[in-house]
Design an enzyme around this catalytic site. Structure first.
Site, mmCIF file in Angstrom:
data_model
loop_
_atom_site.group_PDB
_atom_site.id
_atom_site.type_symbol
_atom_site.label_atom_id
_atom_site.label_comp_id
_atom_site.label_asym_id
_atom_site.label_seq_id
_atom_site.Cartn_x
_atom_site.Cartn_y
_atom_site.Cartn_z
ATOM 1 N N ASN A 155 0.884 -1.171 0.000
ATOM 2 C CA ASN A 155 0.000 0.000 0.000
ATOM 3 C C ASN A 155 0.924 1.224 0.000
ATOM 4 O O ASN A 155 1.519 1.548 1.028
ATOM 5 C CB ASN A 155 -0.888 -0.006 1.246
ATOM 6 C CG ASN A 155 -1.667 1.295 1.401
ATOM 7 O OD1 ASN A 155 -1.856 2.033 0.444
ATOM 8 N ND2 ASN A 155 -2.120 1.572 2.614
ATOM 9 N N TRP A 156 1.009 1.848 -1.143
ATOM 10 C CA TRP A 156 1.974 2.957 -1.270
ATOM 11 C C TRP A 156 1.484 4.229 -0.583
ATOM 12 O O TRP A 156 2.244 5.173 -0.410
ATOM 13 C CB TRP A 156 2.247 3.245 -2.747
ATOM 14 C CG TRP A 156 3.049 2.185 -3.455
ATOM 15 C CD1 TRP A 156 3.346 0.919 -3.014
ATOM 16 C CD2 TRP A 156 3.673 2.322 -4.741
ATOM 17 N NE1 TRP A 156 4.108 0.270 -3.953
ATOM 18 C CE2 TRP A 156 4.333 1.096 -5.022
ATOM 19 C CE3 TRP A 156 3.728 3.340 -5.694
ATOM 20 C CZ2 TRP A 156 5.040 0.887 -6.204
ATOM 21 C CZ3 TRP A 156 4.434 3.119 -6.873
ATOM 22 C CH2 TRP A 156 5.085 1.909 -7.113
ATOM 23 N N LYS A 157 0.220 4.283 -0.235
ATOM 24 C CA LYS A 157 -0.384 5.487 0.371
ATOM 25 C C LYS A 157 -0.148 6.698 -0.533
ATOM 26 O O LYS A 157 -0.090 6.541 -1.746
ATOM 27 C CB LYS A 157 0.164 5.714 1.782
ATOM 28 C CG LYS A 157 0.195 4.440 2.628
ATOM 29 C CD LYS A 157 0.423 4.729 4.081
ATOM 30 C CE LYS A 157 0.681 3.434 4.818
ATOM 31 N NZ LYS A 157 0.361 3.507 6.216
ATOM 32 N N HIS A 187 -9.323 1.113 4.792
ATOM 33 C CA HIS A 187 -8.039 1.350 5.465
ATOM 34 C C HIS A 187 -8.258 2.303 6.639
ATOM 35 O O HIS A 187 -9.043 3.251 6.543
ATOM 36 C CB HIS A 187 -7.018 1.934 4.486
ATOM 37 C CG HIS A 187 -5.635 1.892 5.034
ATOM 38 N ND1 HIS A 187 -5.173 2.833 5.924
ATOM 39 C CD2 HIS A 187 -4.627 0.999 4.865
ATOM 40 C CE1 HIS A 187 -3.928 2.520 6.263
ATOM 41 N NE2 HIS A 187 -3.568 1.417 5.636
ATOM 42 N N GLU A 198 -6.610 4.676 7.754
ATOM 43 C CA GLU A 198 -6.368 6.111 7.477
ATOM 44 C C GLU A 198 -7.577 6.731 6.797
ATOM 45 O O GLU A 198 -7.879 7.910 7.001
ATOM 46 C CB GLU A 198 -5.091 6.263 6.629
ATOM 47 C CG GLU A 198 -3.853 5.980 7.462
ATOM 48 C CD GLU A 198 -2.670 5.440 6.684
ATOM 49 O OE1 GLU A 198 -2.652 5.536 5.445
ATOM 50 O OE2 GLU A 198 -1.742 4.920 7.337
ATOM 51 N N GLU A 246 -5.528 -5.150 10.433
ATOM 52 C CA GLU A 246 -4.532 -4.099 10.626
ATOM 53 C C GLU A 246 -4.798 -3.351 11.933
ATOM 54 O O GLU A 246 -5.605 -2.406 11.968
ATOM 55 C CB GLU A 246 -4.606 -3.103 9.467
ATOM 56 C CG GLU A 246 -4.247 -3.701 8.130
ATOM 57 C CD GLU A 246 -3.539 -2.686 7.251
ATOM 58 O OE1 GLU A 246 -2.424 -2.967 6.824
ATOM 59 O OE2 GLU A 246 -4.089 -1.598 7.024
ATOM 60 N N GLY A 256 2.316 2.117 10.558
ATOM 61 C CA GLY A 256 3.246 3.228 10.385
ATOM 62 C C GLY A 256 3.937 3.655 11.666
ATOM 63 O O GLY A 256 4.556 4.705 11.721
ATOM 64 N N SER A 299 3.286 -2.352 10.218
ATOM 65 C CA SER A 299 4.745 -2.386 10.402
ATOM 66 C C SER A 299 5.353 -3.756 10.102
ATOM 67 O O SER A 299 6.330 -4.148 10.730
ATOM 68 C CB SER A 299 5.125 -1.901 11.810
ATOM 69 O OG SER A 299 4.701 -0.551 11.988
ATOM 70 N N GLY A 343 5.027 1.118 4.711
ATOM 71 C CA GLY A 343 6.373 1.679 4.591
ATOM 72 C C GLY A 343 7.357 0.789 3.848
ATOM 73 O O GLY A 343 8.091 1.253 2.964
#
Ligand code: PEP
Length: 256
Positions: free
Chosen positions: A13-15, A98, A100, A170, A176, A216, A238
């Site tokens: 997931n490149w965000k 997600h 976020e 998650e 993160g 992570s 990440g």
């Protein structure tokens, strides 16, 4: 035993990272690094990189996904992207729910469900994210919460469509932050998710459903996490931005 029959999926997931130009360079590094992987490899990129990603990944073992999708087919939803638009580009996967998106963009279990249905009905494979925050873990409600999120996200999803659903556990406190759930914590919640899928769709669907851990995950901890019986893959933030680190996780999934 059942694990051998499920598809291990490592998804990046490149965000909101990488311009299309930078993304192209990363994909050029990734292609040889993950060639021959024994698991499904997915990169979920920003919308602006999708065209480049689909083009570059043609003929490789890398599948391309988006990070979100709107639930309406078309219309006055400025700034949004529909499932048909993604399919038309050659995108195969999409992430929904997600944390976020839930935290910063007011996504609710209901909108996650609508986005999940929109993706599935358009023929996308959907990675549905669920997970508790730190306060909820400390209050001891992780399992109830994750059960509820899973049940609502899957409302209206048929047993047949479950073949195109991946659930990513998650824990929000691990995303993160560099703070990973222990392999035991990941296993416990992934097993609870499989149980609720079984209650909804029966044992066969539960055994066939891929359940990922995300939070992570990196080249140092992937093997232990992926070695657990109910952890079938990873959603990687990440560490997905560095080809060598992502490839090491893919290798761990291939060997695990
Ligand atoms: C994620 O974005 O889904 C994620 C798990 O991020 P990270 O690996 O950086 O914790």
């Amino acid at each position: 035993m059942d694990k051998q029959n499920r598809k291990a999926v490592i998804a990046g997931n490149w965000k909101m990272n990488k311009t299309a130009t930078e993304g192209a360079a990363l994909i050029d590094e990734l292609i040889p690094a993950v060639a021959g992987a024994g698991c499904e490899v997915v990169i979920c990129t920003p919308y602006t990189t999708l065209v480049t990603a689909v083009e570059k990944c043609k003929g490789t073992n890398i599948h391309v996904g988006a990070e979100n999708v709107h639930f309406e087919k078309s219309g006055a939803f400025t700034g949004e992207i529909s499932a048909d638009m993604l399919v038309d580009l050659g995108v195969e996967y999409v992430i929904t729910g997600h944390s976020e998106r839930r935290q910063y963009f007011a996504e609710t279990d209901e909108t996650v469900n609508k986005r999940t249905l929109a993706g599935l009905n358009a023929g996308l494979k959907v990675i549905v994210c669920v997970g508790e925050n730190l306060a909820q873990r400390e209050q001891g409600v992780t399992e109830e919460l994750v059960r509820l999120q899973t049940k609502i996200a899957l409302q209206g999803v048929t047993a047949e469509q479950m073949a195109n659903v991946i659930i990513a556990y998650e824990p929000v406190w691990a995303i993160g932050t560099g703070r990973t759930a222990t392999a035991e914590q990941a296993q416990e919640v992934c097993a609870a998710i499989r149980k609720v899928v079984g209650e909804l769709y029966g044992e066969a669907v539960a055994k066939a459903t891929t359940i990922q851990y995300g939070g992570s995950m990196n080249d140092g901890n992937a093997a232990e996490l992926l070695g657990k019986p109910d952890v079938d893959g990873g959603l990687i933030g990440g560490a997905a931005l560095k080809a060598d680190k992502f490839a090491a996780i893919v290798k761990a999934a291939t060997e695990g």
